[in-house]
Every structure is written in structure tokens, then in C-alpha cells.
Design an enzyme around this catalytic site. Structure first.
Site, PDB file in Angstrom:
ATOM      1  N   HIS A 112       8.538   8.991  -8.595  1.00 58.31           N
ATOM      2  CA  HIS A 112       9.622   8.072  -8.207  1.00 58.31           C
ATOM      3  C   HIS A 112       9.654   6.835  -9.103  1.00 58.31           C
ATOM      4  CE1 HIS A 112      10.493  10.351  -4.510  1.00 58.31           C
ATOM      5  NE2 HIS A 112       9.187  10.498  -4.416  1.00 58.31           N
TER       6      HIS A 112
ATOM      7  N   ASN B  52      13.062  11.452   1.580  1.00 62.45           N
ATOM      8  CA  ASN B  52      13.853  12.014   0.475  1.00 62.45           C
ATOM      9  C   ASN B  52      15.260  12.321   0.957  1.00 62.45           C
ATOM     10  OD1 ASN B  52      11.772  12.132  -1.562  1.00 62.45           O
ATOM     11  ND2 ASN B  52      10.901  13.891  -0.483  1.00 62.45           N
TER      12      ASN B  52
END
Length: 486
Positions: free
Chosen positions: A53, A126
Site C-alpha cells: 500500500h 480493501n
């Protein structure tokens, strides 16, 4: 009146255009401490990027509770209809580095930090309701397969499909990723999920299993492979820029939060293992219940301090919200804060973006870059100087455990293909066509017949049409595939 230029320690800065030198042509004098300080700070401007990320964007806003949930949880932000809680959200790509195009096919991170009256609460999820693996021991290997080949330094289809084909539990998430939701048109137009099962506890000690769903009020919109490829060549920060510009133009994006609530005992005996993050809970069995709305209405005033230094962790829980036995979640409870200690330093929670809005009192002290060292308060316990006391009401609710210790897989109704098949059958004909085309384009870059065989057999078991179409797209004989053993 213009601001006066100063050093980091507040001294006035006389000349920011010229170094001190011995004569107009130099050399530079070592006594020019302003130059040395400026260069030394510049040399250290980049903190280590996130292992995963790394590339992302964020903004600030608020959560408004629309449905009092005190029947199910004593959590501060979910009690009292109309209650407002400030927050920050960060969206991201899982695999790519910080400079990578943000429109490349990938799962998108969807994280929220709520600044509640009882401390910070984070939902670190997510844009998909499931994940690739369900055991934290496999997580580093999964991420390695998504990163770069140690020899060529290239990202390769072979590495990721090799891992997936040997990890049958990944098929459900792979089907999401290779489908339309792998390419969201914007961060504003995608849903978010807590993915794991969590536990809510009310003031009477009653326990409930819950799953978070954050539905985009802008709708879910995705782009095609061709569109994503064209955009990535023109603007590597397309999704970031879209989010910033929308908020800058007062087109504030919002998401409605829903939860699925499972009674404690029912959840333990549900038809699927609710602690296996590769599984979903049917909305027909447990419908979505509306909780409130999250709105982003403020761009970062400084992207580094507001977004890069933001540190999210599923271990940031508050009274009324607890972890479940989910194995992957249990691993994340440690790993997320540990990676922030490496990335930002041991006192990362002293940074303004990570500080809670309520006061902090504990016995942790010192360390690099400590900001709030709690003054002269006693720094050990037990003590006779009225130091901070435990809050017994915040104790974690007991969970009954059974079984034996040892390295062991999930063994409750293990099935990694049925839900993937259900997802495939939910797709429209056009969505199925795009899914098959995307998988074909990926697997054509894989030379290994073993990898293709293992993956197609999993897809066939999920749905015969699914596996057969992928085999046909690759000019492979499905009967030969099904009869081959590795």
C-alpha cells in the site's frame, strides 16, 4: 507582513540564496551550518515507503451516525443517533511502489481512522470483501509474489500466478481482482470492506459477530483494460488527482456504512467459517443494516504529515469493538504497528495525524523523537503516586476456545471454490467476457504448464464454464487439463 525565514530551531536565516565561501568562487566553508542543516535534512526527507500500500491518497472528513447501534455495541462512535466523529481515510494500491501508476489492476486499500472520544478506531480494509490468504504465515510470501523478481527486478505474471495456483484459497479474491472491480474509475466510485469478521459487545456484555460494508454513494464505476492502460501513460496519479480535485471543487464523496450482524452462537455454526477471510457471509442470511455516513470534505493541508505519516492498524480498537479469532486478522494486529515503528519510528503515534483527541496516560516513555513524554508523571507501576489506573470496563470479552496446539489449517467446512463459482455466476455475460479476457492476457505471459493447469482446475471446480472458457481462451484442452496431476 511576510513571514520571517528561520532555521528549524527558530533562529533567523540571513541568506537562503548563497552559501558561505572562501572567496566568491569557493570553496564552501564548513562553518556554514545553515547549509549543512539544510542538506542534512534534505538527505533524510524520504521515510521508508510502506512495504505494501505504498502508493495512496487520502482526505479528512466526518462520520455521522444515523442509526443508534447501542443494542449491539457500546462503542462510542456508534452510540447516539446523529453523533459526529472526525476521521481520515486513505486509499491505496497493494503491490505497486510509490511511483507506480495508480490505475494498474490491483486490489485497493480502503482505510479509515475514526478519532473517537475513547481513542482512535481504525478499519483497515480493501475494496473487496475477501482476501487471497487466510493465514498470516503466508502473507509475506504472497506479497513477495506480487513484487519484483529478485533476478530481473521485474513484476511478472509468473510469480503471482505461481503463488495463486498453489494456494487454492486465493481463487475467490483472484476472481474479484481479475473482474471489473480490479480497475476502479476513481477512489470515490468503489466500495470498502472491513473484510474480516469483528466482534461487537454491548454494555450488557452481549456479543455479536459483525462485518463492515462501506457502500459508495457515488456508485461503483470501473474502467476497461484499454482505458486503464491509456490513462496510466498520461497520468500516473490519476486516482489521487481525481479525489483531490473532487474535494477541492466541493464535490464531497461519501460512503454509507452498513454492517451484517450475526448472533454469537449462530455465527460459530454458520454454513461457512466466518473467521476465514476468503469467505463472505450471504446478505440473504444476514441482511445489511445501515449505520451511518462517512463524508470526505477536507483535502490534506500537507500531504506528507496528513497522509504519508498516517499510520493505520486493525489493532486500534475501542471498548465495544474486539478482534475475532480470524488468523489473518490476528497476524495483522501485530504486523501493522510493527511496520509503522520501522517506517516512522517508535513514537509514530505522537505524530499529529495519529494522535487521539482524548488524553493519553500510560507508562511508555522516551525513544527517538518522543513528543508527548507525559511530563513529570510517574513512569512505573505499581506506584504510590496516583499514576494511571486500569479501566476494567475495557476488558476484552472472553471467548471459549477448543482444540489442540500446533501448526494447523482451517478445518471447518473447508471449501475454496464454491463461493468463487457463486461470484462468477453473479457476473453478467459482458462481465464474464472481460474476466476471461483479462485472465487470458495474464496467463499467456506464463510459460509454466503446471501453473496454468492448477489454476484452471480450480476455476473448473468453481464453475465448469469458468474453467472451460479460460482453457479455450488459452488454446488448451480442458479434458487434458482435468486429467493431469501434479
Amino acid at each position: 507582513m511576510s513571514k520571517k525565514l528561520t532555521t528549524e530551531t527558530g533562529q533567523p536565516w540571513a541568506d537562503n540564496q548563497h552559501s558561505q565561501t572562501a572567496g566568491s568562487r569557493g570553496p564552501v566553508l564548513m562553518q556554514d551550518y545553515d547549509l549543512l542543516e539544510k542538506l542534512a535534512h534534505f538527505d533524510r526527507e524520504r521515510i521508508p515507503e510502506r512495504v505494501v500500500h505504498a502508493k495512496g491518497a487520502g482526505a479528512k472528513g466526518e462520520f455521522v451516525l444515523e442509526n443508534d447501534m447501542s443494542k449491539y455495541t457500546k462503542a462510542d462512535l456508534f452510540n447516539g443517533s446523529g453523533k459526529k466523529t472526525p476521521l481520515i481515510m486513505r486509499f491505496s494500491q497493494v503491490a505497486g511502489e510509490k511511483g507506480y501508476p495508480d490505475t494498474v489492476r490491483d486490489v485497493r486499500g480502503f482505510s479509515v481512522k475514526f478519532y473517537t472520544q475513547k481513542g482512535n478506531y481504525d478499519i483497515v480494509g480493501n475494496n473487496t470483501p475477501v482476501f487471497f490468504v487466510n493465514d498470516p504465515l503466508k502473507f509475506p510470501d504472497f506479497i513477495h509474489s506480487q513484487k519484483r523478481d529478485p533476478k530481473t527486478n521485474r513484476r511478472t505474471q509468473t510469480m503471482q500466478w505461481d503463488f495463486w495456483s498453489h494456494s487454492p484459497e486465493s481463487l475467490h479474491q483472484v476472481t474479484y481482482l481479475m473482474g471489473d472491480r480490479g480497475l476502479p474509475t476513481s477512489y470515490r466510485e468503489m466500495n470498502g470492506y472491513g473484510s474480516h469478521t469483528f466482534k461487537w459487545v454491548n454494555k450488557n456484555g452481549e456479543q455479536f459477530w459483525i462485518k463492515y460494508h462501506l457502500k459508495s454513494d457515488q456508485g461503483v464505476v470501473n474502467m476497461t483494460n484499454d482505458a486503464a492502460e491509456k490513462i496510466s501513460g498520461k497520468d500516473t496519479d490519476f486516482l489521487q488527482n481525481d479525489l483531490f480535485d473532487a474535494i477541492d471543487n466541493e464535490n464531497y464523496p461519501s460512503w454509507t456504512m452498513y454492517v451484517q450482524i450475526l448472533p454469537y452462537e449462530e455465527g460459530l455454526h454458520y454454513k461457512w467459517d466466518i473467521f476465514d477471510v476468503t469467505k463472505t457471509v450471504s446478505h440473504k442470511d444476514y441482511p445489511l443494516i445501515k449505520v451511518g455516513k462517512l463524508t470526505l470534505n477536507e483535502n490534506p493541508s500537507n500531504n506528507f504529515t496528513d497522509v504519508e505519516e498516517a499510520a493505520f492498524s486493525p489493532a486500534n480498537l475501542i471498548p465495544g469493538i474486539e478482534a475475532s479469532p480470524d488468523k489473518l486478522l490476528q497476524g495483522r494486529l501485530f504486523s501493522y504497528k510493527d511496520t509503522q515503528r520501522y517506517r516512522l519510528g517508535v513514537n509514530f503515534e505522537d505524530l499529529p495525524i495519529n494522535k487521539p483527541i482524548n488524553e493519553v496516560h500510560n507508562y511508555e516513555r522516551d525513544g527517538s523523537m518522543k513528543i508527548n513524554n507525559q511530563g513529570s508523571e510517574v513512569n512505573y507501576e505499581p506506584n504510590s503516586f496516583d499514576g494511571p489506573k486500569e479501566t476494567l470496563a475495557a476488558s476484552v470479552t472472553p471467548v471459549d476456545l477448543e482444540g489442540h496446539s500446533g501448526n494447523q489449517p482451517y478445518n471447518y467446512k473447508v471449501d475454496y471454490t464454491t463461493q468463487a463459482g457463486d461470484l462468477y455466476r453473479l457476473f453478467t455475460d459482458d462481465e464474464k467476457d472481460r474476466l476471461i479476457e483479462t485472465i487470458k492476457d495474464c496467463l499467456l505471459q506464463v510459460d509454466s504448464q503446471e501453473i496454468k493447469t492448477l489454476e484452471i482446475k480450480q476455476m473448473y471446480k468453481a464453475d465448469p464454464e469458468y474453467g472451460s472458457r479460460v482453457a479455450k481462451a488459452l488454446n488448451l484442452n480442458i479434458d487434458e487439463i482435468l486429467s493431469t496431476e501434479y
